[in-house]
Motif scaffolding. Structure first.
Motif, PDB file in Angstrom:
ATOM      1  N   SER A 116       0.936  -1.137   0.192  1.00  0.00           N
ATOM      2  CA  SER A 116       0.036   0.313   0.062  1.00  0.00           C
ATOM      3  C   SER A 116       0.925   1.147  -0.081  1.00  0.00           C
ATOM      4  O   SER A 116       2.120   1.203   0.257  1.00  0.00           O
ATOM      5  CB  SER A 116      -0.977  -0.079   1.467  1.00  0.00           C
ATOM      6  N   TYR A 117       0.261   2.466  -0.594  1.00  0.00           N
ATOM      7  CA  TYR A 117       1.041   3.679  -0.695  1.00  0.00           C
ATOM      8  C   TYR A 117       0.394   4.769   0.180  1.00  0.00           C
ATOM      9  O   TYR A 117      -0.756   4.688   0.514  1.00  0.00           O
ATOM     10  CB  TYR A 117       1.436   3.816  -2.178  1.00  0.00           C
ATOM     11  N   VAL A 118       1.305   5.647   0.279  1.00  0.00           N
ATOM     12  CA  VAL A 118       0.654   6.825   1.064  1.00  0.00           C
ATOM     13  C   VAL A 118      -0.419   7.781  -0.079  1.00  0.00           C
ATOM     14  O   VAL A 118      -0.304   7.377  -1.249  1.00  0.00           O
ATOM     15  CB  VAL A 118       1.866   7.942   1.258  1.00  0.00           C
ATOM     16  N   GLY A 119      -1.501   8.113   0.775  1.00  0.00           N
ATOM     17  CA  GLY A 119      -2.391   8.835  -0.120  1.00  0.00           C
ATOM     18  C   GLY A 119      -2.380  10.471   0.501  1.00  0.00           C
ATOM     19  O   GLY A 119      -1.590  10.967   0.884  1.00  0.00           O
ATOM     20  N   GLY A 120      -3.692  11.014   0.187  1.00  0.00           N
ATOM     21  CA  GLY A 120      -3.786  12.266   0.717  1.00  0.00           C
ATOM     22  C   GLY A 120      -3.098  13.609  -0.131  1.00  0.00           C
ATOM     23  O   GLY A 120      -2.733  13.100  -1.159  1.00  0.00           O
TER      24      GLY A 120
END
Length: 301
Positions: free
Chosen positions: A224-228
């Motif tokens: 999973s990867y950073v969002g926002g």
């Protein structure tokens, strides 16, 4: 919040890719050029492992930082071009426009080189064709901080953006490597208030939901990867790095072939990152950019 307001903010956030902790940012005007070049080379040495082996498949390191009222990103990359080429390219406001127009949200860029400092008039908008009257205009003052045979540092600054955003700064620094390549650091930051944060949160909860950045928050078979806001900055960091790379690698081609080569290289590179990109198909992108480039060159930029 109206969707039209959201795309305006997003497009401006997409303007560049971005970055923190550079020798350029840390040094004062009194810092000797040799010291700033040395700091950049030390950063290159410290990132040897990350540049050699990473999920990007490129000699690239990305990072981002969100703090109260400000978002910042950093891209460090080895460019497959000699320093003299990189320096002459990015000291030119016109060449900056040739790079910027590759970005999916850049609708127009004109270099006003008869002013001091030079000014880039940039229009940003949606990921589809638009009349310029429908886009948002920014003016970047461009200043070369240092330009020697061993080190380049320059800044592009825009004081105001839409929806209360402010203090846009793009900084680029570069230094030659022993193998004839160039190590580059690109830093981008901007400030925002409550209105800007609410607009971005609205986008991220609707149109931008599910879009990822590049920093991994978990590893394994399904990372999973950073969002926002950090994810948005990282996506555009990559977009601008790819635009710089596409521009530089086209320089060895006949002039008449260069623009098409840049478009194809940029789009094909984004296809390598399906979790982050996939905004429109290739034919739509090529058609849109050719029309925008004709508009840009017709205006004499």
């Amino acid at each position: 919040m109206a969707r039209s307001v959201v795309w305006v903010l997003l497009a401006v956030c997409n303007l560049a890719a971005g970055f923190g902790g550079s020798a350029l940012a840390q040094s004062s005007p009194a810092t000797p050029v040799e010291s700033t070049a040395k700091l950049l080379l030390e950063k290159h040495a410290a990132l040897q492992t990350e540049l050699a082996s990473n999920a990007y498949g490129r000699p690239l390191f990305l990072e981002s930082l969100e703090s109260p009222g400000m978002i910042t990103g950093n891209a460090y990359a080895v460019l497959d071009a000699p320093f003299a080429t990189v320096s002459s390219t990015f000291k030119s406001p016109r060449h900056w426009c040739d790079v910027m127009i590759l970005h999916i949200n850049t609708k127009y860029c004109r270099a006003m080189q008869d002013s001091s400092p030079s000014v880039l008039k940039v229009n940003v908008g949606k990921k589809s064709e638009q009349d310029l009257s429908d886009t948002f205009a920014l003016e970047f003052a461009m200043r070369t901080v240092t330009a020697t045979p061993e080190y380049l540092a320059l800044q592009l600054n825009a004081e105001k953006g839409p929806l209360g955003t402010r203090n846009y700064r793009i900084e680029l620094e570069a230094t030659p490597l022993p193998d004839g390549k160039t190590f580059m650091h690109l830093r981008y930051s901007y400030g925002y208030g409550l209105t800007g944060r609410l607009a971005m949160q609205s986008y991220l909860a609707t149109v931008g939901s599910g879009k990822a950045g590049f920093t991994q928050t978990s590893r394994g078979n399904n990372p999973s990867y950073v969002g926002g806001m950090r994810g948005a900055v990282e996506r555009n960091t990559m977009r601008y790095y790819l635009a710089i790379d596409a521009y530089l690698t086209s320089q060895n081609l006949p002039v008449a072939q260069q623009f098409n080569a840049r478009l194809n290289k940029w789009f094909n590179a984004t296809e390598q990152y399906p979790a982050q990109f996939g905004d429109l198909d290739k034919e739509e992108y090529l058609s849109m950019k050719k029309n925008e480039y004709r508009r840009q060159t017709a205006a004499g930029s």
